[in-house]
Design an enzyme around this catalytic site. Structure first.
Site, PDB file in Angstrom:
ATOM      1  N   THR A 158      -9.775   9.565   3.474  1.00  0.00           N
ATOM      2  CA  THR A 158      -9.910   8.363   2.642  1.00  0.00           C
ATOM      3  C   THR A 158     -11.054   8.534   1.632  1.00  0.00           C
ATOM      4  OG1 THR A 158      -8.978   7.037   4.414  1.00  0.00           O
ATOM      5  CG2 THR A 158     -10.227   5.852   2.740  1.00  0.00           C
ATOM      6  N   GLY A 180     -21.934   0.656   4.457  1.00  0.00           N
ATOM      7  CA  GLY A 180     -21.115   1.060   5.614  1.00  0.00           C
ATOM      8  C   GLY A 180     -20.948   2.566   5.625  1.00  0.00           C
ATOM      9  N   GLY A 193     -19.928   4.956   7.442  1.00  0.00           N
ATOM     10  CA  GLY A 193     -19.100   5.414   8.559  1.00  0.00           C
ATOM     11  C   GLY A 193     -18.113   6.462   8.086  1.00  0.00           C
ATOM     12  N   VAL A 236     -15.355   6.407   6.349  1.00  0.00           N
ATOM     13  CA  VAL A 236     -14.982   6.352   4.930  1.00  0.00           C
ATOM     14  C   VAL A 236     -16.215   6.576   4.048  1.00  0.00           C
ATOM     15  CG1 VAL A 236     -14.091   4.859   3.088  1.00  0.00           C
ATOM     16  CG2 VAL A 236     -13.014   4.826   5.359  1.00  0.00           C
ATOM     17  N   GLY A 237     -17.299   5.839   4.350  1.00  0.00           N
ATOM     18  CA  GLY A 237     -18.484   5.866   3.494  1.00  0.00           C
ATOM     19  C   GLY A 237     -19.129   7.231   3.379  1.00  0.00           C
ATOM     20  N   LYS A 250       3.613  -3.762  10.794  1.00  0.00           N
ATOM     21  CA  LYS A 250       2.363  -3.805  11.552  1.00  0.00           C
ATOM     22  C   LYS A 250       2.687  -4.330  12.937  1.00  0.00           C
ATOM     23  CE  LYS A 250      -2.174  -3.351  10.792  1.00  0.00           C
ATOM     24  NZ  LYS A 250      -2.854  -2.394   9.928  1.00  0.00           N
ATOM     25  N   LYS A 309       0.836  -1.210   0.000  1.00  0.00           N
ATOM     26  CA  LYS A 309       0.000   0.000   0.000  1.00  0.00           C
ATOM     27  C   LYS A 309       0.873   1.263   0.000  1.00  0.00           C
ATOM     28  CE  LYS A 309      -4.114   1.620   2.386  1.00  0.00           C
ATOM     29  NZ  LYS A 309      -5.177   1.125   3.268  1.00  0.00           N
TER      30      LYS A 309
HETATM   31  P1  NAD Z   1     -16.386   3.137  10.753  1.00  0.00           P
HETATM   32  O1  NAD Z   1     -16.478   2.263  11.951  1.00  0.00           O
HETATM   33  O2  NAD Z   1     -16.350   4.606  10.909  1.00  0.00           O
HETATM   34  O3  NAD Z   1     -17.587   2.816   9.753  1.00  0.00           O
HETATM   35  C1  NAD Z   1     -17.984   1.521   9.423  1.00  0.00           C
HETATM   36  C2  NAD Z   1     -19.473   1.558   9.106  1.00  0.00           C
HETATM   37  O4  NAD Z   1     -19.852   0.273   8.603  1.00  0.00           O
HETATM   38  C3  NAD Z   1     -20.366   1.820  10.320  1.00  0.00           C
HETATM   39  O5  NAD Z   1     -21.391   2.724   9.946  1.00  0.00           O
HETATM   40  C4  NAD Z   1     -20.979   0.441  10.637  1.00  0.00           C
HETATM   41  O6  NAD Z   1     -22.255   0.535  11.216  1.00  0.00           O
HETATM   42  C5  NAD Z   1     -21.053  -0.150   9.259  1.00  0.00           C
HETATM   43  N1  NAD Z   1     -21.075  -1.611   9.183  1.00  0.00           N
HETATM   44  C6  NAD Z   1     -20.412  -2.509   9.935  1.00  0.00           C
HETATM   45  N2  NAD Z   1     -20.687  -3.760   9.506  1.00  0.00           N
HETATM   46  C7  NAD Z   1     -21.512  -3.622   8.452  1.00  0.00           C
HETATM   47  C8  NAD Z   1     -22.135  -4.531   7.568  1.00  0.00           C
HETATM   48  N3  NAD Z   1     -21.908  -5.837   7.664  1.00  0.00           N
HETATM   49  N4  NAD Z   1     -22.928  -4.044   6.585  1.00  0.00           N
HETATM   50  C9  NAD Z   1     -23.133  -2.723   6.459  1.00  0.00           C
HETATM   51  N5  NAD Z   1     -22.564  -1.815   7.265  1.00  0.00           N
HETATM   52  C10 NAD Z   1     -21.770  -2.260   8.246  1.00  0.00           C
HETATM   53  O7  NAD Z   1     -15.091   2.594   9.975  1.00  0.00           O
HETATM   54  P2  NAD Z   1     -14.284   3.336   8.819  1.00  0.00           P
HETATM   55  O8  NAD Z   1     -13.127   4.060   9.418  1.00  0.00           O
HETATM   56  O9  NAD Z   1     -15.230   4.057   7.927  1.00  0.00           O
HETATM   57  O10 NAD Z   1     -13.653   2.102   8.051  1.00  0.00           O
HETATM   58  C11 NAD Z   1     -14.451   1.286   7.206  1.00  0.00           C
HETATM   59  C12 NAD Z   1     -13.557   0.262   6.529  1.00  0.00           C
HETATM   60  O11 NAD Z   1     -12.574   0.938   5.744  1.00  0.00           O
HETATM   61  C13 NAD Z   1     -12.775  -0.628   7.496  1.00  0.00           C
HETATM   62  O12 NAD Z   1     -12.669  -1.894   6.886  1.00  0.00           O
HETATM   63  C14 NAD Z   1     -11.411   0.021   7.558  1.00  0.00           C
HETATM   64  O13 NAD Z   1     -10.393  -0.918   7.867  1.00  0.00           O
HETATM   65  C15 NAD Z   1     -11.273   0.517   6.141  1.00  0.00           C
HETATM   66  N6  NAD Z   1     -10.378   1.664   5.967  1.00  0.00           N
HETATM   67  C16 NAD Z   1     -10.536   2.800   6.710  1.00  0.00           C
HETATM   68  C17 NAD Z   1      -9.705   3.892   6.485  1.00  0.00           C
HETATM   69  C18 NAD Z   1      -9.901   5.183   7.249  1.00  0.00           C
HETATM   70  O14 NAD Z   1      -9.246   6.153   6.885  1.00  0.00           O
HETATM   71  N7  NAD Z   1     -10.765   5.247   8.241  1.00  0.00           N
HETATM   72  C19 NAD Z   1      -8.691   3.821   5.528  1.00  0.00           C
HETATM   73  C20 NAD Z   1      -8.557   2.651   4.764  1.00  0.00           C
HETATM   74  C21 NAD Z   1      -9.413   1.579   4.993  1.00  0.00           C
END
Ligand code: NAD
Length: 370
Positions: A149, A177, A179, A181-182, A77, A65
């Site tokens: 992200t 999702g 959250g 990222v989304g 890690k 990455k």
């Molecule tokens: P977050 O906890 O803020 O958001 C995750 C969201 O997904 C939450 O709204 C949760 O309710 C929802 N969720 C959980 N399980 C679910 C399912 N089975 N179906 C639908 N929704 C579901 O986490 P985030 O920081 O947004 O990270 C999300 C993903 O992206 C993770 O896998 C993380 O490793 C990856 N990621 C995050 C970043 C970052 O900058 N935060 C960077 C690269 C990758």
């Protein structure tokens, strides 16, 4: 004990360090995979079921990455055995002791991951001075709050449009999702004229073909609500997001959500991977055979780590966001050109790109991987 080195290859791992302090109940592992490109940046994961093998796999993912993102950093890690929801004072003691034990491993810079956050990184910084993803009071850039992200993902999507048969303006988006990222991905894509028609979280799925107001949904989520609390639209179970018709589908929840048994349900043209490994390889191969373009995770979701690296080097938020856009646009373009030319999966093209960069960096080093 697992023989991690037997699983390794010419890229690494360079070092595997086990740390233990029985009186504290401290047990942890650091894997420095490859530092040809520079000191490794990678998260500290805290969970009860971590393992050395998992740590090594995650360290390799960071090598690729960081190299793919063109950062002057290698991959590593660390994992700490324990319940991340333990009493805060106990957690602080474990993390501080673990960091102190690794104070001379200058090839490794701690970052946040599952079970750790910016406060944990502040403790590490206080102990040994080497961590990223810090609170702003000690020089951090709040990447989840700003949406680093999601910003990067929106750039990757824009670069992929010439390889798709739809326009960005008016395209329908579904986010699995909603959250950190989304929601920011939806926000940045909405600014480019995309319409959010579906969003899910752990409680369920919201669907409104007429369009969902992104700012309103973010407000609901930021107040602790669910997508199900949005006043209009249809509500369904969590996995219903997979079935919603759209042009752009963004997995931003968990690993392996799309696999051989459910991938045929997807009705989209572009999958932009926000989560890490949200699709199994079989699911990616299936979509490729159907002409659905998949932007690989470690190219499209690198905004967070680019932001973290920029923070480490003392850059401002503005510089960090400019660099994320530049690097992700450039890398997406390179990956899609190579995938098209050679008729290979974008993921394979991304692995080739990252591996070439690491191997070239290794030629400049006397000992290759370290
Ligand atoms: P977050 O906890 O803020 O958001 C995750 C969201 O997904 C939450 O709204 C949760 O309710 C929802 N969720 C959980 N399980 C679910 C399912 N089975 N179906 C639908 N929704 C579901 O986490 P985030 O920081 O947004 O990270 C999300 C993903 O992206 C993770 O896998 C993380 O490793 C990856 N990621 C995050 C970043 C970052 O900058 N935060 C960077 C690269 C990758």
């Amino acid at each position: 004990m697992e023989d991690i080195f037997a699983l390794g290859d010419t890229l690494g791992p360079a070092k595997v360090i086990h740390v233990s302090q029985p009186q504290l109940g401290l047990q942890g592992v650091l894997v420095v995979d490859n530092v040809a490109c520079g000191p490794a940046i990678g998260g500290l994961r805290m969970a009860e079921d971590v393992s050395t093998a998992e740590c090594a796999r995650l360290a390799r993912a960071m090598t690729l990455k960081n190299a793919a993102a063109g950062l002057p950093h290698g991959g590593g890690k660390s994992v700490l055995y324990g319940d991340p929801k333990m009493a805060p004072a106990d957690k602080e003691e474990l993390i501080r002791a673990f960091a102190f034990a690794l104070r001379r491993e200058e090839d490794y810079i701690f970052g946040p991951d599952m079970g750790t956050n910016e406060e944990c990184m502040a403790w590490v910084k206080d102990e040994i001075g080497r961590s990223v993803g810090l609170p702003c009071e000690v020089g951090g850039i709040p990447l989840d709050h700003l949406g680093a992200t999601g910003w990067g993902l929106s750039q990757a999507v824009a670069m992929a449009i010439p390889y798709c048969d739809f326009a960005l303006t008016g395209a329908r988006l579904v986010v699995q999702g909603f959250g950190a990222v989304g929601k920011h991905t939806a926000r940045f894509l909405a600014e480019r004229g995309v319409t959010l028609v579906g969003a899910s979280d752990s409680r369920g799925t919201l669907h409104d073909p007429a369009g969902i107001k992104v700012e309103e949904l973010i407000r609901i989520k930021n107040q602790g609500g669910s997508v199900l609390d949005y006043p209009t639209g249809n509500k369904a179970d969590r996995d219903a997001a997979i079935d919603l018709e759209c042009e752009i589908w963004v997995p931003a929840a968990r690993p392996d959500v799309l696999h051989e048994d459910n991938v045929h349900r997807l009705r989209t043209k572009l999958v932009a991977q926000g989560a890490n490994i949200p699709l199994t390889l079989g699911a990616e191969q299936y979509l490729h055979s159907k002409g659905v373009l998949c932007l690989p995770d470690f190219i499209a979701n690198a905004g967070g780590v680019i932001c973290a690296a920029m923070e480490y080097h003392g850059s401002s938020q503005t510089e960090a966001f400019r660099t994320i856009a530049e690097k992700i646009r450039d890398n997406t373009q390179q990956v899609l050109v190579e995938a098209n030319q050679d008729g290979i999966l974008p993921r394979q093209a991304a692995i080739n790109l990252a591996t070439r960069r690491v191997e070239r960096a290794m030629t400049f080093k006397r000992w290759g991987i370290f």
